[in-house]
Write an enzyme that holds these catalytic residues in place. Structure first.
Site, PDB file in Angstrom:
ATOM      1  N   ASP A   1       6.568  -7.665   7.067  1.00 18.34           N
ATOM      2  CA  ASP A   1       6.683  -8.635   5.985  1.00 18.34           C
ATOM      3  C   ASP A   1       5.315  -9.251   5.688  1.00 18.34           C
ATOM      4  OD1 ASP A   1       7.336 -10.623   4.222  1.00 18.34           O
ATOM      5  OD2 ASP A   1       8.734 -11.664   5.553  1.00 18.34           O
TER       6      ASP A   1
ATOM      7  N   LEU B   1       4.235   2.467 -16.752  1.00 14.42           N
ATOM      8  CA  LEU B   1       4.511   3.681 -15.986  1.00 14.42           C
ATOM      9  C   LEU B   1       5.882   3.581 -15.337  1.00 14.42           C
ATOM     10  CD1 LEU B   1       1.091   4.229 -14.187  1.00 14.42           C
ATOM     11  CD2 LEU B   1       2.106   5.742 -15.879  1.00 14.42           C
ATOM     12  N   VAL B   2       6.378   4.721 -14.893  1.00 11.73           N
ATOM     13  CA  VAL B   2       7.603   4.732 -14.102  1.00 11.73           C
ATOM     14  C   VAL B   2       7.228   4.402 -12.662  1.00 11.73           C
ATOM     15  CG1 VAL B   2       9.543   6.105 -13.286  1.00 11.73           C
ATOM     16  CG2 VAL B   2       8.662   6.441 -15.603  1.00 11.73           C
TER      17      VAL B   2
ATOM     18  N   GLY C   1       3.202   3.347  -5.716  1.00  9.51           N
ATOM     19  CA  GLY C   1       2.692   2.844  -6.977  1.00  9.51           C
ATOM     20  C   GLY C   1       1.187   2.658  -7.006  1.00  9.51           C
ATOM     21  N   PHE C   2       0.758   1.568  -7.658  1.00 10.50           N
ATOM     22  CA  PHE C   2      -0.676   1.314  -7.824  1.00 10.50           C
ATOM     23  C   PHE C   2      -1.370   1.025  -6.495  1.00 10.50           C
ATOM     24  CE2 PHE C   2       0.621   0.135 -12.262  1.00 10.50           C
ATOM     25  CZ  PHE C   2      -0.087   1.141 -12.895  1.00 10.50           C
TER      26      PHE C   2
ATOM     27  N   TYR D   1       9.378  -8.655 -21.918  1.00 10.19           N
ATOM     28  CA  TYR D   1       8.363  -8.719 -20.863  1.00 10.19           C
ATOM     29  C   TYR D   1       7.402  -9.890 -21.077  1.00 10.19           C
ATOM     30  CZ  TYR D   1       5.581  -6.952 -16.992  1.00 10.19           C
ATOM     31  OH  TYR D   1       4.955  -6.825 -15.779  1.00 10.19           O
TER      32      TYR D   1
ATOM     33  N   ALA E   1       0.792  -1.232   0.000  1.00 10.53           N
ATOM     34  CA  ALA E   1       0.000   0.000   0.000  1.00 10.53           C
ATOM     35  C   ALA E   1       0.822   1.279   0.000  1.00 10.53           C
ATOM     36  CB  ALA E   1      -0.923   0.012   1.230  1.00 10.53           C
TER      37      ALA E   1
END
Length: 400
Positions: free
Chosen positions: A112, A275-276, A52-53, A237, A49
């Site tokens: 973790d 995306l970066v 990023g996404f 990829y 969380a």
């Protein structure tokens, strides 16, 4: 102290707390101004969380119309004698502060996500303080290592090809140069390990444990994020170890969908655009494609970052008044549709053919690429005084 960015290769060695806070506020302001999420989730667990996404999902669901209470799980480092701490550490803190101002629950578990102890703590919290049930679980963990839950042995992912090696240019952000790199061929063991780390096994494990603990509400949804990409990226990829892991993730989504059907729930994989991110900059020979893609999509007014992608995903695809989530013939949610538009890809291919070590910064959108990378770590955000001194002792008092 005055904090200046430290970058080694494609790795940021520090973060700017004030910039991280500004980035959170900017994303909150964006989703508040966009089409709101209707009938969205109210109790959400987000695994991964802090950036990023995953972070964008949390912001979108909390501030983009759903007013969701959220639990975030992430592995981050705070300030210590070793350094200022990670951007994700501050993202967690400043998201929680902003959410609590709105009367929302925003619980952070820093630990973790693979460990039984963390899972027990999360479940105990859901039962004792979070209302007992979840109506959405998002799996957005990005890691290169995962322990075998039985033996404790570490599986390590490899970004390699399957079949033949690939040679291509990649960006060194530290030196602002483009360098040639050859990506080798993976062994069977490396393919298997990458699938174990980046496939769907851990997602399935979390859903199984949450289901056994009876904390999934009727109609609970779960989402994971993936990437397929354009044909020009397939050798490194889609047809490599990463693609093999994502194929496993997609199959896991179908398996979990059948499982959750018993409680009226669903499981989906959303395919996002290139995306970066802290993960994507590690992919060899992938950066020229992003440079070209950014330039074309910005010129066409179609460019989206993580927050734009997630707000569109939840407001227009996952939630709303429709009877079912729209998917393709493989049951994938395609939020990469603008990237893969034929007109976009035609122009991207033309630009990639022109990109070379002596012109990449002009032909592609290197400035946008690098700015996005720096902003992931709290640097180069408009409105932040980077000459102002930051009180390290005060940072040490912040709690996630």
């Amino acid at each position: 102290m005055i904090i200046k960015p430290i970058v080694k290769g494609v790795v940021a060695r520090n973060a700017h707390p004030t910039g991280c806070k500004q980035a959170i506020i900017n994303q909150i302001n964006y989703v508040k101004a966009e089409k709101p999420i209707v009938n969205g989730a109210k109790k959400v667990l987000i695994l991964g969380a802090s950036s990023g996404f995953g972070l964008a999902s949390r912001i979108s669901l909390a501030f983009g119309g759903a007013s969701a209470d959220t639990i975030g799980v992430s592995f981050e480092r705070g300030p210590s004698e070793k350094g200022i701490g990670t951007a994700g550490w501050y993202n967690n803190i400043f998201f929680r502060e902003e959410a609590e101002k709105q009367g929302l629950i925003a619980k952070n578990f820093v630990g973790d996500a693979f460990s039984p102890q963390t899972r027990e703590q999360v479940i105990d919290y859901i039962k004792s303080e979070f209302g007992g049930k979840l109506d959405l679980v998002i799996y957005s963990l990005a890691t290169g290592v995962r322990p075998d839950p039985v033996t404790g042995e570490l599986w390590r992912s490899s970004i390699k090809t399957i079949g033949e090696p690939v040679t291509g240019p990649t960006i060194n952000i530290e030196t602002d140069t483009m360098e040639q790199m050859t990506v080798g061929t993976a062994t069977d063991e490396e393919i298997d390990a990458t699938e174990k780390v980046m496939g769907g096994d851990d997602w399935a494990s979390w859903i199984e444990i949450l289901s056994e603990a009876d904390v999934l509400d009727k109609g609970c949804k779960t989402l994971a994020y993936s990437y397929i990409g354009a044909k020009s990226t397939y050798p490194i990829y889609h047809q490599g170890t990463l693609g093999r892991a994502k194929t496993h993730l997609h199959a896991t989504g179908d398996m979990l969908n059948n499982k959750l059907a018993k409680i009226g729930g669903t499981a989906h994989v959303s395919v996002c655009k290139a995306l970066v991110t802290k993960a994507s900059v590690y992919i060899p020979a992938f950066s020229p494609y992003i440079l070209a893609l950014y330039k074309v999509m910005k010129e066409k007014g179609l460019h989206e970052g993580c927050i734009e992608q997630m707000q569109r995903l939840f407001a227009q695809r996952v939630y709303g008044d429709k009877s079912a989530i729209p998917v393709d013939n493989q049951r994938l949610i395609r939020i990469d549709d603008w990237e893969l538009d034929a007109g976009v890809q035609s122009e991207v291919d033309k630009l990639i053919a022109k990109i070379a070590p002596d012109n990449f910064a002009l032909v592609g959108d290197y400035q946008g690429y690098k700015t996005d990378f720096m902003q992931l770590n709290g640097f180069e955000l408009p409105g932040v005084d980077y000459q102002a001194r930051v009180d390290f002792d005060s940072l040490c008092q912040l709690q996630p």
